[in-house]
Structures are given as structure tokens and as C-alpha cells.
Design an enzyme around this catalytic site. Structure first.
Site, short mmCIF file in Angstrom:
data_model
loop_
_atom_site.label_atom_id
_atom_site.label_comp_id
_atom_site.label_asym_id
_atom_site.label_seq_id
_atom_site.Cartn_x
_atom_site.Cartn_y
_atom_site.Cartn_z
N ASP A 215 55.27 -62.99 -92.12
CA ASP A 215 54.21 -62.57 -93.04
C ASP A 215 53.76 -61.15 -92.73
O ASP A 215 54.17 -60.57 -91.72
CB ASP A 215 53.03 -63.54 -92.96
CG ASP A 215 52.27 -63.43 -91.64
OD1 ASP A 215 52.92 -63.32 -90.58
OD2 ASP A 215 51.03 -63.43 -91.66
N GLU B 220 52.71 -60.30 -89.36
CA GLU B 220 53.80 -60.30 -88.38
C GLU B 220 53.73 -61.48 -87.42
O GLU B 220 54.15 -61.38 -86.28
CB GLU B 220 53.80 -59.00 -87.56
CG GLU B 220 53.43 -57.78 -88.36
CD GLU B 220 53.72 -56.49 -87.64
OE1 GLU B 220 52.87 -56.06 -86.87
OE2 GLU B 220 54.80 -55.92 -87.84
C1 NOJ Z 1 50.69 -57.03 -83.63
C2 NOJ Z 1 50.72 -57.59 -84.99
O1 NOJ Z 1 50.95 -56.60 -85.91
C3 NOJ Z 1 49.47 -58.33 -85.28
O2 NOJ Z 1 49.42 -58.75 -86.60
C4 NOJ Z 1 49.45 -59.46 -84.38
O3 NOJ Z 1 48.33 -60.26 -84.61
C5 NOJ Z 1 49.52 -58.95 -82.96
N1 NOJ Z 1 50.62 -58.07 -82.75
C6 NOJ Z 1 49.66 -60.07 -82.02
O4 NOJ Z 1 50.87 -60.70 -82.25
C1 NOJ Z 2 49.04 -55.17 -87.51
C2 NOJ Z 2 48.99 -55.76 -88.86
O1 NOJ Z 2 48.88 -57.14 -88.73
C3 NOJ Z 2 50.23 -55.41 -89.64
O2 NOJ Z 2 50.06 -55.87 -90.95
C4 NOJ Z 2 50.44 -53.93 -89.66
O3 NOJ Z 2 51.64 -53.63 -90.35
C5 NOJ Z 2 50.50 -53.36 -88.26
N1 NOJ Z 2 49.36 -53.79 -87.50
C6 NOJ Z 2 50.53 -51.84 -88.26
O4 NOJ Z 2 49.36 -51.35 -88.85
#
Ligand code: NOJ
Ligand code: NOJ
Length: 421
Positions: A185, A188
Site C-alpha cells: 500500500d 509501504e
Molecule cells: C517507512 C514507511 O514509509 C512508513 O510508512 C512506515 O510506517 C515506516 N517505514 C515503518 O515501516
Molecule cells: C512514508 C509514507 O508512508 C510513504 O507514503 C511515503 O512515500 C514515504 N514516507 C516518503 O515520503
């Protein structure tokens, strides 16, 4: 005496709060700065200038596609030639990275700043990326076509041959052949089928079909349209939910284990990120209305800062069970700027959609719009900086500083609310 000083200072503080317009200008400057870093491959954008805790010094395909969409919309309104050059640079960077080997090909979510694929462990593939990129590029193609630059469009953006050798067509082929696959999603975190990803794919193929037709690629146009309709039907059958309105995901295989409600800001973002092309759901569809109510109710409940009466509007996060605090996932989730401003944008689109509104309804909408903008500016540092999140209890910013996506969301909301003259 102290009280007088305090009163004086707080008056000064209030006097210095940026206006929406000033915040827009700052956000534009910061987006430009994050998109033109000397140590980053030309045309690529860092998600944030932060290189440690958290390290966001990478280019994410999703963040970049959305950022470029706001710059393309800005270019459409202003015809600023520097911005146009940035868009051209971005196109070349995308062509470059589409053609290098990476772990999952076009589903690869993030890249090193030298343009190479990031090869550490990560939630991959993320199949919203190619759809969002195609949508931004289709929008840009349309602008170029009205400017008479068909040569550029055919040379780099859409060329009707197989195997595809142009950036949009590569993305559309990927989307058309992979939308049934599970992917991670937009947060991520979870592998499955997601409303956000599917809406982006549905609309990318719908618009791709129109562009293909315009450029004489009729067979492909038909194919994209057909797949787009299949996705649309699939979404309507599987994601409407009589209790929460719209659920974020189905068929999950890799799961966090604590994300149970399936309430998520992602469906709202899906509608905004595909506007004005998305036609599957009206903004006042009964499921959407129920979903928006659910979102507001949940975030009101989980974030104490929303109960402080003196601050206008409501801070929204990613999803109620979120544990990512901007640094690690063992913490507690907070409101995010991009989610909070999304609600303003939604109300603005509502305001435009329903022509037959009573003056009372219109007044309510416009108050709620102002409140969401005020809320964002209230939690900023009042100098125009916006991090990823603001603390759910004390309201101070945390997580990646100057997150590009926070700024471009502010820009898009501002423009879609017709505040930019
Ligand atoms: C980075 C991801 O982009 C974020 O969405 C996630 O919650 C954290 N890592 C922890 O997995
Ligand atoms: C974490 C977010 O969950 C993800 O959607 C995003 O792409 C990355 N950070 C980078 O901003």
C-alpha cells in the site's frame, strides 16, 4: 508586568502567522528546493532533505509523481518557464529510471539520489507508482498538445508501439497487466489489494485510453478502456462497506497485525489524487459520505489535540491504529499535514460539485475549508516549514522536516480551492 510582556509577545506571534497565500509561496519555494538539490540526479526529488532520523533522502516514485502533478497544475495556471524546464528534467529522470534494472521493475517504490534503484529490504512492489506517474504525465501531455508540441509528446511521452518505448505507455502496459496483483500500500506496510492503488490504476487507464485514442493508437485505447472498466467494477464490488463507508484494503497477505478497522485516509487521497478525472464515485456518494464521517469521528477520538477547542479544524492522520511516529514504528501515530489539508481540498471540490447548495450549506463548507487551512498553519513553525506530522498531544511538528509531500499537498489544495489568482 510579565503578563503585559506575555500579551505583547502573543499578539506579535499571532500577527506573524503566515497567511494561506504566504504559506503557498513558501511551500512552492521548498518544493523547488527539494527538487533541485545539487547532489541529486537532475529531475529527481528528495522526499525530505533529512538524511537521518528519519533518512528520507531518496526519491519515492509516488511522492515525486504527486509533487510533479502540483507543479504541472501550477505551470498550467502560470506558464512559468522555469517550472516547465523542471518538468522536462523530471521526464528525463523517469525515462532513465524506468530503463535500469531494479528489484521489481516498474513497481519499485524508491530510488537512490544518484538515480540507481534502492536495493535494501523494503515493501515492494508498490503498484500505485506507475499509475500516478502516468496520470501526471498524461496531464502534461495534454498541456503540450494544446501548446502545439506534439513532437515532444510522441518522442518521449506516448508512442503507440509495442514493446513500449515511451514513459506513459510503459506505465500503462504495466498497470493494465498487473492490477490484479497484490502489492504494498502507499504506506509501504501491507501487501494486498488497495482502494488507493486500484483507483489510481483505474483512472490512469481511463485517461491513458483517451490519450492513446487521440494519438491514433486505437487498439491500445480499447484495451486500456476495457481494463479500466474491469477495475472500476472490481472496486465497487469489493470496497464499499455499510459500516465504515469505504475500506482501505482487501486480500491482505503481509499484514501489520494491528491494522484492524480498515479505516484509512488513503481512499480520500485516492479521490483527490485522481481528480478531476475520477468518475467512479461522486464526492457525495452515500459510501463516501459515510466514510468521511467515519474518518472525522475516528481521528477526533484518537488525537487529544483535536479536543482543544481554541484550535480550528481537525488534525487527521493515516489510520487510527498507526504506530509510525515519524521515526519508528514502535511509537504512536500522529496527525499528518497531508491528511489534514486533504479534508480542506475535499470540501473545496464538494463546493464546486454541488451547484444547488443552500447558502447555509455553502457557508458551512467555506468555514470548514478555512478551519483546515488554519489548522495546518497553526501547527507549522509559522515560517512556512511543514514536517510530516504534528504531535497528537502537544501539536509540535515531528518526523521528516519539510516533507515535500506536505508542501505539495498544501499547494494542490490551495490551487483547487481557487485561491491562486
Ligand atoms: C517507512 C514507511 O514509509 C512508513 O510508512 C512506515 O510506517 C515506516 N517505514 C515503518 O515501516
Ligand atoms: C512514508 C509514507 O508512508 C510513504 O507514503 C511515503 O512515500 C514515504 N514516507 C516518503 O515520503
Amino acid at each position: 508586568m510579565n503578563l503585559i510582556i506575555l500579551l505583547f509577545c502573543s499578539t506579535l506571534l499571532w500577527a506573524n502567522i503566515p497567511t494561506k497565500h504566504e504559506q503557498f509561496q513558501r511551500s512552492l519555494d521548498i518544493v523547488i528546493s527539494n527538487s533541485t538539490r545539487p547532489d541529486v540526479m537532475k529531475g529527481m526529488i528528495v522526499a525530505s532533505p533529512s538524511k537521518s532520523s528519519p533518512n528520507y533522502y531518496y526519491d519515492w516514485v509516488r511522492d515525486t509523481a504527486l509533487t510533479m502533478r502540483s507543479l504541472i497544475d501550477y505551470y498550467e495556471k502560470t506558464k512559468d518557464s522555469n517550472i516547465k524546464q523542471m518538468i522536462f528534467n523530471w521526464v528525463q529522470a523517469e525515462i532513465y529510471r524506468q530503463n535500469i534494472p531494479t528489484l521489481t521493475g516498474l513497481g519499485e517504490p524508491k530510488f537512490n539520489v544518484d538515480g540507481s534503484g534502492f536495493s535494501g529490504p523494503w515493501g515492494r512492489p508498490q503498484n500505485d507508482g506507475p499509475a500516478l506517474r502516468a496520470l501526471s504525465l498524461i496531464k502534461f501531455s495534454r498541456i503540450l498538445l494544446t501548446e502545439g508540441d506534439q513532437d515532444y509528446v510522441i518522442k518521449f511521452l506516448y508512442h503507440g508501439v509495442l514493446p513500449a518505448d515511451s514513459v506513459i505507455k510503459k506505465d500503462l502496459e504495466y498497470v493494465a497487466h498487473h492490477w490484479k496483483d497484490q502489492s504494498f500500500d502507499l504506506w509501504e506496510e501491507e501487501k494486498g489489494l488497495h482502494f488507493y492503488t486500484l483507483i489510481a490504476q483505474h483512472v490512469a487507464l481511463q485517461e491513458g485510453s483517451l490519450l492513446a485514442k487521440e494519438l491514433g493508437d486505437l487498439g491500445a485505447s480499447h484495451f486500456y478502456d476495457h481494463e479500466s472498466k474491469l477495475i472500476g467494477r472490481f472496486i465497487k464490488l469489493n470496497f464499499n462497506d455499510s459500516s465504515i463507508g469505504i475500506k482501505a484494503s482487501i486480500d491482505r497477505s503481509a499484514v501489520l497485525g494491528y491494522k484492524n478497522s480498515l479505516i484509512d485516509i488513503a481512499p480520500l487521497l485516492a479521490l483527490l489524487h485522481t481528480s478531476p478525472y475520477q468518475r467512479l464515485y461522486k464526492l457525495n456518494d452515500e459510501f463516501i459520505l459515510k466514510y468521511i464521517d467515519t474518518l472525522k469521528r475516528e481521528f477526533l477520538y484518537v488525537f487529544p489535540i483535536n479536543k482543544v477547542k481554541s484550535v480550528p479544524g481537525i488534525g487527521l492522520g493515516r489510520y487510527p491504529e498507526d504506530r509510525y511516529d515519524g521515526y519508528e514504528t514502535s511509537g504512536e501515530g500522529n496527525p499528518w499535514f497531508l491528511s489534514t489539508i486533504a479534508l480542506a481540498e475535499y470540501y473545496c471540490l464538494m463546493e464546486k460539485e454541488k451547484k444547488k447548495k443552500t447558502s447555509h450549506e455553502l457557508k458551512n463548507l467555506s468555514q470548514m475549508i478555512e478551519a483546515q487551512f488554519d489548522r495546518v498553519i497553526f501547527h507549522s513553525d509559522k515560517q512556512g516549514h511543514l514536517s510530516e506530522q504534528f504531535n497528537k498531544s502537544n501539536g509540535f511538528m515531528q518526523g521528516a522536516p519539510d516533507l515535500t509531500w506536505s508542501h505539495n499537498s498544501f499547494m494542490t489544495a490551495y490551487m483547487r480551492c481557487d485561491f491562486l489568482n
